[in-house]
Design a protein around this motif. Structure first.
Motif, mmCIF file in Angstrom:
data_model
loop_
_atom_site.group_PDB
_atom_site.id
_atom_site.type_symbol
_atom_site.label_atom_id
_atom_site.label_comp_id
_atom_site.label_asym_id
_atom_site.label_seq_id
_atom_site.Cartn_x
_atom_site.Cartn_y
_atom_site.Cartn_z
ATOM 1 N N ILE A 141 19.373 19.450 34.310
ATOM 2 C CA ILE A 141 19.255 18.285 33.438
ATOM 3 C C ILE A 141 19.923 18.517 32.083
ATOM 4 O O ILE A 141 20.491 17.593 31.491
ATOM 5 N N GLY A 142 19.883 19.721 31.570
ATOM 6 C CA GLY A 142 20.390 20.014 30.237
ATOM 7 C C GLY A 142 21.807 19.555 29.965
ATOM 8 O O GLY A 142 22.086 18.949 28.924
ATOM 9 N N PRO A 143 22.764 19.810 30.876
ATOM 10 C CA PRO A 143 24.152 19.378 30.615
ATOM 11 C C PRO A 143 24.295 17.875 30.424
ATOM 12 O O PRO A 143 25.216 17.421 29.737
ATOM 13 N N GLU A 144 23.408 17.079 31.020
ATOM 14 C CA GLU A 144 23.459 15.627 30.828
ATOM 15 C C GLU A 144 23.155 15.245 29.380
ATOM 16 O O GLU A 144 23.477 14.142 28.940
ATOM 17 N N LEU A 145 22.545 16.162 28.634
ATOM 18 C CA LEU A 145 22.196 15.916 27.233
ATOM 19 C C LEU A 145 23.182 16.588 26.287
ATOM 20 O O LEU A 145 22.931 16.688 25.087
ATOM 21 N N GLY A 146 24.292 17.060 26.832
ATOM 22 C CA GLY A 146 25.296 17.708 25.993
ATOM 23 C C GLY A 146 24.945 19.127 25.621
ATOM 24 O O GLY A 146 25.422 19.640 24.607
ATOM 25 N N LEU A 147 24.135 19.783 26.428
ATOM 26 C CA LEU A 147 23.717 21.160 26.163
ATOM 27 C C LEU A 147 24.376 22.095 27.167
ATOM 28 O O LEU A 147 24.557 21.738 28.337
ATOM 29 N N GLU A 148 24.702 23.286 26.722
ATOM 30 C CA GLU A 148 25.201 24.317 27.628
ATOM 31 C C GLU A 148 24.033 25.219 28.001
ATOM 32 O O GLU A 148 23.502 25.945 27.157
ATOM 33 N N MET A 149 23.621 25.158 29.246
ATOM 34 C CA MET A 149 22.468 25.922 29.710
ATOM 35 C C MET A 149 22.959 27.264 30.244
ATOM 36 O O MET A 149 23.828 27.316 31.120
ATOM 37 N N VAL A 150 22.414 28.351 29.718
ATOM 38 C CA VAL A 150 22.865 29.689 30.065
ATOM 39 C C VAL A 150 21.700 30.464 30.679
ATOM 40 O O VAL A 150 20.663 30.669 30.030
ATOM 41 N N ALA A 151 21.864 30.883 31.929
ATOM 42 C CA ALA A 151 20.850 31.715 32.572
ATOM 43 C C ALA A 151 20.870 33.087 31.920
ATOM 44 O O ALA A 151 21.924 33.714 31.778
ATOM 45 N N ALA A 152 19.702 33.555 31.497
ATOM 46 C CA ALA A 152 19.622 34.817 30.765
ATOM 47 C C ALA A 152 18.452 35.649 31.270
ATOM 48 O O ALA A 152 17.500 35.121 31.853
ATOM 49 N N GLY A 153 18.520 36.936 31.027
ATOM 50 C CA GLY A 153 17.433 37.839 31.377
ATOM 51 C C GLY A 153 16.720 38.316 30.130
ATOM 52 O O GLY A 153 16.982 37.844 29.019
ATOM 53 N N GLU A 154 15.851 39.286 30.291
ATOM 54 C CA GLU A 154 15.083 39.764 29.143
ATOM 55 C C GLU A 154 15.959 40.437 28.106
ATOM 56 O O GLU A 154 15.584 40.541 26.932
ATOM 57 N N ASP A 155 17.141 40.898 28.510
ATOM 58 C CA ASP A 155 18.058 41.553 27.577
ATOM 59 C C ASP A 155 19.073 40.582 26.988
ATOM 60 O O ASP A 155 20.082 40.990 26.428
ATOM 61 N N ALA A 156 18.804 39.293 27.108
ATOM 62 C CA ALA A 156 19.728 38.284 26.588
ATOM 63 C C ALA A 156 19.969 38.496 25.097
ATOM 64 O O ALA A 156 19.038 38.734 24.333
ATOM 65 N N GLU A 157 21.239 38.420 24.709
ATOM 66 C CA GLU A 157 21.613 38.579 23.307
ATOM 67 C C GLU A 157 21.981 37.217 22.739
ATOM 68 O O GLU A 157 23.074 36.706 22.994
ATOM 69 N N PRO A 158 21.100 36.582 21.963
ATOM 70 C CA PRO A 158 21.448 35.296 21.356
ATOM 71 C C PRO A 158 22.677 35.443 20.473
ATOM 72 O O PRO A 158 22.850 36.439 19.771
ATOM 73 N N ALA A 159 23.545 34.445 20.527
ATOM 74 C CA ALA A 159 24.754 34.438 19.712
ATOM 75 C C ALA A 159 24.570 33.505 18.534
ATOM 76 O O ALA A 159 23.715 32.617 18.542
ATOM 77 N N GLU A 160 25.381 33.712 17.511
ATOM 78 C CA GLU A 160 25.330 32.841 16.343
ATOM 79 C C GLU A 160 25.602 31.395 16.757
ATOM 80 O O GLU A 160 26.545 31.119 17.482
ATOM 81 N N HIS A 170 7.295 32.801 34.344
ATOM 82 C CA HIS A 170 5.983 33.039 34.956
ATOM 83 C C HIS A 170 5.584 34.509 34.897
ATOM 84 O O HIS A 170 5.168 35.112 35.892
ATOM 85 N N GLY A 171 5.738 35.104 33.708
ATOM 86 C CA GLY A 171 5.255 36.459 33.502
ATOM 87 C C GLY A 171 6.300 37.539 33.599
ATOM 88 O O GLY A 171 6.022 38.694 33.278
ATOM 89 N N ARG A 172 7.529 37.219 34.027
ATOM 90 C CA ARG A 172 8.583 38.236 34.165
ATOM 91 C C ARG A 172 9.579 38.118 33.016
ATOM 92 O O ARG A 172 9.952 37.018 32.626
ATOM 93 N N ASP A 173 10.010 39.244 32.509
ATOM 94 C CA ASP A 173 11.105 39.290 31.520
ATOM 95 C C ASP A 173 10.831 38.420 30.296
ATOM 96 O O ASP A 173 11.718 37.724 29.805
ATOM 97 N N GLU A 174 9.614 38.456 29.784
ATOM 98 C CA GLU A 174 9.261 37.542 28.701
ATOM 99 C C GLU A 174 9.330 38.177 27.318
ATOM 100 O O GLU A 174 9.949 37.622 26.402
ATOM 101 N N LEU A 175 8.661 39.314 27.153
ATOM 102 C CA LEU A 175 8.416 39.840 25.806
ATOM 103 C C LEU A 175 9.693 40.163 25.048
ATOM 104 O O LEU A 175 9.863 39.742 23.898
ATOM 105 N N ARG A 176 10.601 40.896 25.669
ATOM 106 C CA ARG A 176 11.816 41.290 24.957
ATOM 107 C C ARG A 176 12.677 40.080 24.621
ATOM 108 O O ARG A 176 13.238 39.979 23.529
ATOM 109 N N ALA A 177 12.785 39.130 25.560
ATOM 110 C CA ALA A 177 13.591 37.936 25.317
ATOM 111 C C ALA A 177 13.031 37.122 24.164
ATOM 112 O O ALA A 177 13.770 36.647 23.295
ATOM 113 N N LEU A 178 11.718 36.966 24.117
ATOM 114 C CA LEU A 178 11.096 36.215 23.024
ATOM 115 C C LEU A 178 11.330 36.904 21.693
ATOM 116 O O LEU A 178 11.654 36.265 20.686
ATOM 117 N N ARG A 179 11.162 38.212 21.688
ATOM 118 C CA ARG A 179 11.325 38.957 20.434
ATOM 119 C C ARG A 179 12.752 38.846 19.911
ATOM 120 O O ARG A 179 12.970 38.629 18.710
#
Length: 311
Positions: A141-160, A170-179
């Motif tokens: 659904i996201g692309p219909e709103l002009g968003l680029e949806m990127v599948a990421a894991g717990e080691d995802a590096e947010p970009a500027e 649902h409980g997997r790969d949460e803490l590091r990604a949130l932090r």
């Protein structure tokens, strides 16, 4: 018309997430040095690739392209030598209505030029952590709103410039990604979870040393409460929240960072709106940069300064 080379260039810029403006000449009044259908690409640094008129017309196209990139809204730019048959204020914006701006160009030789400026900022990125039905619905659904949806894991590096991170794991790969999202100061961070499980995740982050001020930025349960049931409705509620943050409508929520674009300035001699970019004639005075439409206006400014000092 856009040439094959320009089409390839636009694809390159989009792939590199570089903002640009497509400037298309839609109407000309003879005599002019440009033809209707001519296209140029204006880059975020003010560089113009292509031809949409002489130097003075190009100044106006560049300046208003910078403003279009800032607003994200297209505009029809009318560049006129004299809009009403009377002496127009030289170089100044003489009329404006929704979607249309008319400027009087003091050094425009010939007739009116109308240029459609269409900004193409890169779509905001939303990082989605999780391999779940809700994550899948967000991706659809996201692309219909002009968003680029990127599948990421717990080691995802947010970009500027990233807009949001949504954890739907649902409980997997949460803490590091949130932090990491909190440390990167993303405008929106959401956790798809019940209030009870969400409280447990926040407690784990708190125990891991994450500041309370940062934890307050995590929305859990993520999304606008709409009584949603099923992955699709949950995704809609989360995306609605992200759109509100992007548009700056959510009270207290930061809006998505705007594309980094140069500003504009007013030539103090002729009053023309010009792009405040490298290559535009300028002088430095008391720590301030003053920009001009041409070397002629710059010389006139310096001559007036000299006469003032001499007097």
């Amino acid at each position: 018309m856009i040439t094959p080379a320009q089409s390839r260039r636009l694809q390159e810029l989009a792939a590199a997430r570089e903002p640009f403006v497509t400037a298309t000449v839609v109407r000309v009044q003879r005599p002019t040095s440009v033809e209707a259908g001519s296209v140029a690409v204006v880059l975020a640094d003010g560089a113009v690739e292509g031809f949409v008129g002489g130097v003075c017309a190009e100044h106006s196209v560049r300046a208003y392209s910078m403003l279009a990139l800032r607003s994200g809204e297209p505009v029809l730019l009318r560049i006129v030598p004299d809009p009403d048959g009377d002496a127009a204020p030289e170089g100044k914006e003489v009329a404006s209505e929704e979607g249309v701006v008319t400027v009087a160009n003091p050094c425009l030789s010939g007739g009116t030029i109308e240029v459609f400026l269409e900004p193409a900022p890169p779509p905001p990125r939303v990082l989605v952590v999780g391999d779940t039905p809700i994550a899948g619905a967000l991706a659809r659904i996201g692309p219909e709103l002009g968003l680029e949806m990127v599948a990421a894991g717990e080691d995802a590096e947010p970009a500027e410039g990233d807009l949001a991170l949504v954890v739907a794991a649902h409980g997997r790969d949460e803490l590091r990604a949130l932090r990491r999202a909190l440390e990167a100061e993303l405008p929106y961070v959401g956790l798809v979870a019940s209030e009870k499980r969400g409280a447990g995740v926040l407690a784990e982050l708190r125990a891991d040393g994450v500041a309370e001020k940062l934890l307050e930025r995590i929305e859990v349960p993520a999304g606008i409460p709409i009584g949603s049931h099923g992955p699709g409705e949950v995704a809609v509620s989360v995306l609605a929240r992200i759109v509100s943050v992007r548009r700056g409508d959510q009270a207290g929520a930061p809006s998505a960072p705007a594309a980094e674009t140069p500003g504009v300035a007013i030539d103090p001699i002729c009053g023309m709106t010009v792009a405040a970019v490298e290559g535009t004639p300028s002088v430095e005075r008391e720590g301030e940069t003053i920009y001009f439409c041409s070397d002629g206006c710059k010389s006139e400014f310096e001559a007036r300064e000299h006469a003032s000092v001499a007097g």
